[in-house]
Design an enzyme around this catalytic site. Structure first.
Site, PDB file in Angstrom:
ATOM      1  N   ASN A 336       0.877  -1.514   0.034  1.00  0.00           N
ATOM      2  CA  ASN A 336       0.050  -0.083  -0.106  1.00  0.00           C
ATOM      3  C   ASN A 336       1.035   1.098  -0.272  1.00  0.00           C
ATOM      4  O   ASN A 336       1.591   1.435   1.597  1.00  0.00           O
ATOM      5  CB  ASN A 336      -0.722  -0.144   1.704  1.00  0.00           C
ATOM      6  N   PRO A 367       0.974 -13.376  -0.048  1.00  0.00           N
ATOM      7  CA  PRO A 367       0.176 -14.723   1.084  1.00  0.00           C
ATOM      8  C   PRO A 367      -1.054 -15.304   0.418  1.00  0.00           C
ATOM      9  O   PRO A 367      -1.705 -14.581  -0.438  1.00  0.00           O
ATOM     10  CB  PRO A 367      -0.102 -13.797   2.588  1.00  0.00           C
ATOM     11  N   GLY A 368      -1.641 -16.512   1.700  1.00  0.00           N
ATOM     12  CA  GLY A 368      -2.363 -17.032   0.415  1.00  0.00           C
ATOM     13  C   GLY A 368      -3.862 -16.355   1.890  1.00  0.00           C
ATOM     14  O   GLY A 368      -4.253 -15.348   2.240  1.00  0.00           O
ATOM     15  N   MET A 370      -4.597 -18.790   6.181  1.00  0.00           N
ATOM     16  CA  MET A 370      -5.058 -19.564   6.886  1.00  0.00           C
ATOM     17  C   MET A 370      -4.459 -21.085   6.303  1.00  0.00           C
ATOM     18  O   MET A 370      -3.141 -21.582   7.525  1.00  0.00           O
ATOM     19  CB  MET A 370      -5.346 -18.895   8.066  1.00  0.00           C
ATOM     20  N   HIS A 391      -1.317  -9.277  -4.281  1.00  0.00           N
ATOM     21  CA  HIS A 391      -0.486  -8.864  -2.827  1.00  0.00           C
ATOM     22  C   HIS A 391      -1.431  -9.934  -1.944  1.00  0.00           C
ATOM     23  O   HIS A 391      -0.378 -10.219  -0.491  1.00  0.00           O
ATOM     24  CB  HIS A 391      -1.235  -7.632  -1.896  1.00  0.00           C
TER      25      HIS A 391
END
Length: 463
Positions: A336, A367-368, A370, A391
Site C-alpha cells: 500500500n 500470502p494465501g 490461514m 498482494h
C-alpha cells in the site's frame, strides 16, 4: 463558543464563502491544531484585513496569497477516454472493482493502469489496483494503512523443529506480539525512525510522535497477522547463506498503525477540498507534487512506510530473541504505497493499493490464507502490470457476508484439518473468505517467478 473551529467561525469574522475558507481551515488544521480557538481567530482576522503583511509568514503565506489573488478550486472533470490498462485474471474479478479502475483511468492525471487477479472493490482505487499518474499523488490511492507490508524471516532451523515445541512457540507468539488499537508492549524500544526530521518539521507528525512510539512493534486488526510456519525454498540466490530445503520461518503482515491512518485522513481531506471531483470518484482526489501539501504528504507517506518497516523489524527482533536464534534471511515488501518510477519512458507516481512491486528481480511475499500457502516471488518486470503483482489471494466474501453465513466452529474445524492453530482471529478472516491462491498465482505467471512457499502453522491475529 465551541472548542472546534469551523467554517462558520471564519464567516463570522468576515471570510468570504469560497475556496479561501478551505485554505484557511487547512492551514489551521496543519499548524494551529490544539490551540485556543479565540487566539486562532484573532490571528486569522489580521491576515484577512492586511494579507500583504503575511506574504512571507511561515503559517499564513498561502492564505495571504489567496486573499490577494483569489483562485477558486474548480471542480475537476473526468476525461471521456481511459488511459491504457491491462487486467490480469479478468474473469475472477467482480464488476464493481473493474468499474472503479475504469473511473480512475479517466482522471486528468492518469497515465496508465492495471488490475491484479486478486482485485476486489475498495475505496477510491480497487484493492489490487495499480495506477501511474503524472506528478500527482492520490492519498486514497495509497490507502489508509500506508506502507502495509509483508516481512518474512527464515531461520536455519529445520521444519521438524515444530515437533514437540508447539506449546513453546504458541507462548512465544502470545508473549511477544500485540494487536489492535490499544494493546502495546510493556517494554518499549527506541528506534532511529523517531529522530527523523519529519517528526519535527511537519506539525501533524509532531503530534503523532508519542502514538507512534507507543505502537512500535504492534500489529493492526482485520487481516493483519504474525505466524510461525514452514518455508519450502525451491530456488535460492547467491549470497543468501542458505540452501534449498524446509525451514522454520516467521511471517508478519501489518502497516503503519495510527500514524499512517491519521496521515491518510488529513491529506485525503485536504485533497478533497483542493481538488473537488464528481461524487462517484471523490475518493480519488489528488495532491499536486509541486504544491506544499503534495510535498508534505509525500514526506509523511514515506515516513509512514519506513515506520511500518520499523514495526516489522521490532516484531521479528522480539521473536528471534525469544527463539534464541537469528534469521539467516529476511524478505519483505510494501503493498500500500506510491513510488516514483519510470513507466514507458516517463517518470510517474505509481500507486499500488494492495499490489506487490514486481520489478525485474525484485523479491516479494504473496500470502494465501490461514490454510493456504503464501509464495516467495521474484518479479519479472512486466510493463503491462506496471511491474506489479497481486498482494494476496483476494477476498471473495465481504466481512459482513462471512459473519452472516459462516460459523466459528466450521472455521476452527477447517483449520484443524489443515494442522493450523489460531490465536485470536475473527470470523471475517476465515479461509472461505479468500480466493484460491493457486488459481491467482496461475493467472500471474508472466508477472512473477516462484522461489518458494510459506505454510502457516501457528497464526496470531487480533482478538
Amino acid at each position: 463558543m465551541g472548542s472546534k473551529l469551523s467554517g462558520k467561525d471564519l464567516i463570522k469574522i468576515g471570510f468570504p464563502q469560497n475556496n479561501i475558507m478551505n485554505v484557511a481551515l487547512g492551514l489551521i488544521t496543519r499548524y494551529r491544531r490544539g490551540e485556543k480557538k479565540e487566539n486562532i481567530l484573532l490571528e486569522a482576522k489580521k491576515v484577512l484585513e492586511a494579507p500583504e503583511k503575511f506574504r512571507e509568514d511561515a503559517v499564513w503565506a498561502k492564505l495571504a496569497e489567496g486573499l490577494i489573488q483569489p483562485v477558486e478550486a474548480r471542480k475537476q472533470q473526468l476525461n471521456k477516454q481511459m488511459v491504457p490498462f491491462t487486467i490480469f485474471g479478468e474473469n475472477e474479478i467482480d464488476e464493481q472493482a473493474k468499474r472503479q479502475l475504469y473511473e480512475a483511468l479517466k482522471l486528468p492525471i492518469a497515465y496508465k493502469g492495471a488490475l491484479m487477479p486478486d482485485a476486489h472493490m475498495g475505496y477510491g482505487l480497487p484493492i489490487g489496483g495499480v495506477l501511474a499518474t503524472d506528478n500527482a499523488v492520490i492519498p486514497y490511492g495509497v490507502g489508509v494503512d500506508i506502507g502495509c507490508r509483508m516481512s518474512l524471516s527464515i531461520f536455519d532451523l529445520p521444519a521438524s523443529y515444530f515437533k514437540g515445541r508447539e506449546f513453546q512457540l504458541r507462548n512465544i507468539l502470545k508473549e511477544n506480539t500485540q494487536f489492535g488499537m490499544y494493546d502495546t508492549h510493556r517494554e518499549k524500544q527506541d528506534h532511529a525512525i523517531f529522530s527523523r526530521s519529519e517528526f519535527k518539521d511537519i506539525p501533524l507528525l509532531k503530534s503523532l510522535l508519542d502514538k507512534a512510539y507507543r505502537q512500535l512493534g504492534t500489529s493492526g486488526g482485520g487481516n493483519h497477522f504474525v505466524e510461525f510456519g514452514v518455508v519450502e525454498l525451491h530456488q535460492v540466490r547467491s549470497g543468501w547463506g542458505i540452501t534449498p530445503g524446509s525451514y522454520l520461518a516467521v511471517l508478519s503482515h501489518s502497516g503503519s498503525r495510527g500514524l499512517g491512518a491519521n496521515i491518510a485522513k488529513q491529506y485525503t481531506n485536504l485533497a478533497a477540498k483542493q481538488c473537488p471531483l464528481p461524487r462517484s470518484v471523490q475518493h480519488l482526489a489528488w495532491l499536486d507534487l509541486d504544491t506544499q501539501e503534495g510535498q508534505e504528504y509525500w514526506l509523511a507517506m514515506n515516513l509512514a512506510g519506513d515506520y511500518a518497516r520499523a514495526c516489522h523489524e521490532d516484531i521479528h527482533r522480539r521473536l528471534a530473541k525469544a527463539l534464541g536464534e537469528r534469521p539467516v534471511l529476511t524478505i519483505e515488501n510494501h503493498h500500500n504505497f506510491a513510488w516514483r518510477e519510470m513507466v514507458d519512458g516517463k517518470e510517474c507516481i505509481v500507486h499500488r493499493k494492495g499490489a506487490t512491486p514486481a520489478g525485474q528481480g525484485v523479491l516479494g511475499i504473496i500470502p494465501g490464507s490461514m490454510t493456504a500457502p503464501g509464495f516467495i516471488v521474484e518479479g519479472r518486470g512486466n510493463p503491462l502490470s506496471i511491474q506489479s503483482a497481486s498482494h494476496g489471494a483476494g477476498r471473495i466474501m465481504s466481512r459482513a457476508a462471512c459473519k452472516s453465513s459462516l460459523t466459528k466452529s466450521a472455521m476452527l474445524k477447517e483449520l484443524e484439518q489443515h494442522g493450523v492453530e489460531l490465536i485470536g482471529g475473527a470470523l471475517d478472516e476465515a479461509p472461505h473468505a479468500y480466493k484460491d491462491i493457486h488459481r491467482v498465482m496461475g493467472l500471474q505467471n508472466e508477472l512473477v517467478n516462484v522461489l518458494g512457499t510459506f505454510s502457516p502453522k501457528i497464526v496470531r491475529m487480533d482478538k
